[in-house]
Enzyme design. Structure first.
Site, PDB file in Angstrom:
ATOM      1  N   LYS A  34       0.852  -1.202   0.000  1.00 26.23           N
ATOM      2  CA  LYS A  34       0.000   0.000   0.000  1.00 26.23           C
ATOM      3  C   LYS A  34       0.885   1.249   0.000  1.00 26.23           C
ATOM      4  O   LYS A  34       2.104   1.158   0.209  1.00 26.23           O
ATOM      5  CB  LYS A  34      -0.911  -0.022   1.221  1.00 26.23           C
ATOM      6  N   TYR A 295      17.706  30.508   4.754  1.00 30.08           N
ATOM      7  CA  TYR A 295      16.661  31.369   5.326  1.00 30.08           C
ATOM      8  C   TYR A 295      16.974  31.748   6.767  1.00 30.08           C
ATOM      9  O   TYR A 295      17.366  30.894   7.568  1.00 30.08           O
ATOM     10  CB  TYR A 295      15.311  30.643   5.301  1.00 30.08           C
TER      11      TYR A 295
END
Ligand SMILES: *Cc1c(COP(=O)(O)O)cnc(C)c1O
Length: 422
Positions: A34, A295
């Site tokens: 899955k 940043y």
């Protein structure tokens, strides 16, 4: 190409064999693929696991099931030799026709699902095989004891185009040794199965247990009572005239959760990570001492540094928690087998790594983001999550097999031993 994942056919097959070995003789293991095989590509993994002998594959939904069926057919497997495909999250109403058409086996627990599937299955001569999930204490998916229990089984009994071929439940605390919750869940499973049998259902398969349940030798036992979950399951299925089965996902990809302190992992020494996630150095920059990196200048070069830029960021599933400040180290990558730490913040599509001490680092050089030396468990620990989420979250541009299939394999039909009735 910004990044790619190499999937090792040998490791996937060897891990599946290791799981079978630990599970012990006569215990088939449903291979859980899955969520795109936990980020490894369900379409690449399905044919390999089928060739390794997996009698069942577990997918998320009908859409994934159809892709898996197609991948098996494309790999040259006639439908009659393909594993059964279990749709683990249950059917959406609009998926009923696709489930019937592609011979998928849905997990069901709700009368509305049964009626919709029964309608879709009435269009074909064969009955549609379904597995009933019973909720034994997780309160997530499945039919729980209570007023709706008998009524739901009556609905199922009236669905002439459906055949109940399996009953399953899921354990909430399988990695906890001797967990009271597991003992209670197994007792409840036994109780609910008795009720299912009273409705004259004869499911062929009973399945329970994930990777940790297979790994956790003392799952159900007190220290003085060394019953393995496998022995329990075998005996239990025997009592109901059914075949026992386990389900495993994480171990197939080479990982296992740490078990709690009482039990050593039996699986872990035999597992090898299947996926290596790689990128290439896009550019190099030499910065002077004091330069701000990324940043908000959360990292400043304490000395002249050589930085490599890689075209991968949190949009690709490289977790932002791997960012590093001057006081808190973050994640690392590998360049030429040497650790190249992440510096500054991981941004959306870009990350800077420190290659000051790696003279081999050139533009175009390979960088390993996940693989030997930097595992999903490492990322998970830094990011405060579990390896499952790391693996499912990565988004390489492509996934490819590193050892493509060469020889023409032969397929044995998936056989199911006749099951005595209760
Ligand atoms: C995902 C899942 C599994 C597989 O769990 P692993 O820990 O990856 O082995 C087994 N059973 C059910 C019901 C699941 O949803």
């Amino acid at each position: 190409m910004n990044s790619w994942a190499e999937i090792s056919e040998q490791h996937l097959t060897a891990n599946y064999r290791a799981v079978l070995h630990i599970a012990g003789p006569d215990l088939p293991v449903l291979a859980v693929i899955k969520a795109n095989a936990y980020g490894h590509s369900a379409e690449l993994c399905a044919p390999l696991l089928a060739r390794a002998g997996a009698p069942w594959l577990g997918v998320t939904d009908a859409e994934e099931g159809v892709r898996v069926r197609n991948s098996l057919t494309t790999a040259g497997m006639p439908l009659t030799c393909q594993p059964e495909v279990l749709v683990m999250c249950g059917p959406a109403p609009e998926d009923a026709d696709a489930i019937v058409h592609h011979h998928l086996t849905p997990v069901v627990w709700d009368p509305a699902q049964m009626e919709e599937l029964n309608r879709a299955a009435s269009a074909t001569p064969a009955q549609l095989s379904v597995h009933l999930e019973v909720d034994t204490g997780m309160s997530r998916q499945g039919l729980a004891a209570g007023s709706a229990f008998n009524r739901t089984l009556e609905v199922l009994g009236k669905c002439r185009h459906l055949q109940l071929t399996g009953v399953l439940t899921h354990l909430a605390s399988a990695e906890v040794s001797g967990a009271a919750q597991t003992r209670e869940q197994l007792a409840e499973f036994s109780h609910l199965l008795t009720a299912v049998a009273r409705h004259r259902f004869r499911p062929r398969w009973l399945h329970v247990g994930n990777t940790s349940a297979i790994d956790n030798a003392k799952l159900t036992s007190e220290p003085s009572d060394p019953v393995t979950p496998m022995a329990w399951l075998r005996e239990f299925a025997d009592r109901f005239g059914a075949r026992p089965m386990l389900r495993s996902g994480l171990a197939l990809y080479g990982h296992a959760l740490p078990l709690d302190s009482l039990t050593d992992s039996r699986l872990h020494p035999h597992l090898h990570p299947v996926l290596t996630w790689k990128t290439r150095i896009r550019s190099l920059t030499d910065v002077p001492a004091g330069a701000a990196i990324g940043y908000n200048a959360t990292f400043r070069a304490a000395r002249p540094m050589r930085l490599a830029l890689i075209p991968v960021g949190y949009a690709d599933g490289l977790r932002r928690e791997l960012s590093a400040t001057n006081t808190r180290p973050g994640g690392w990558t590998l360049v030429h087998g040497q650790r190249a730490p992440i510096v500054g913040r991981v941004s959306m599509n870009l990350t800077t790594i420190d290659v000051t001490c790696i003279p081999e680092a050139r533009i175009g050089e390979e960088v390993t983001l996940l693989g030997p030396g930097i595992t999903a468990a490492d990322h998970a620990q830094i990011a405060g999550t579990i390896p499952y989420e790391i693996l499912c979250g990565i988004r390489p541009t492509v996934r490819r097999l590193v050892a493509p299939l060469t020889s023409e394999p032969t397929f044995a039909p998936v056989t199911t031993a006749p099951v005595p009735s209760i």
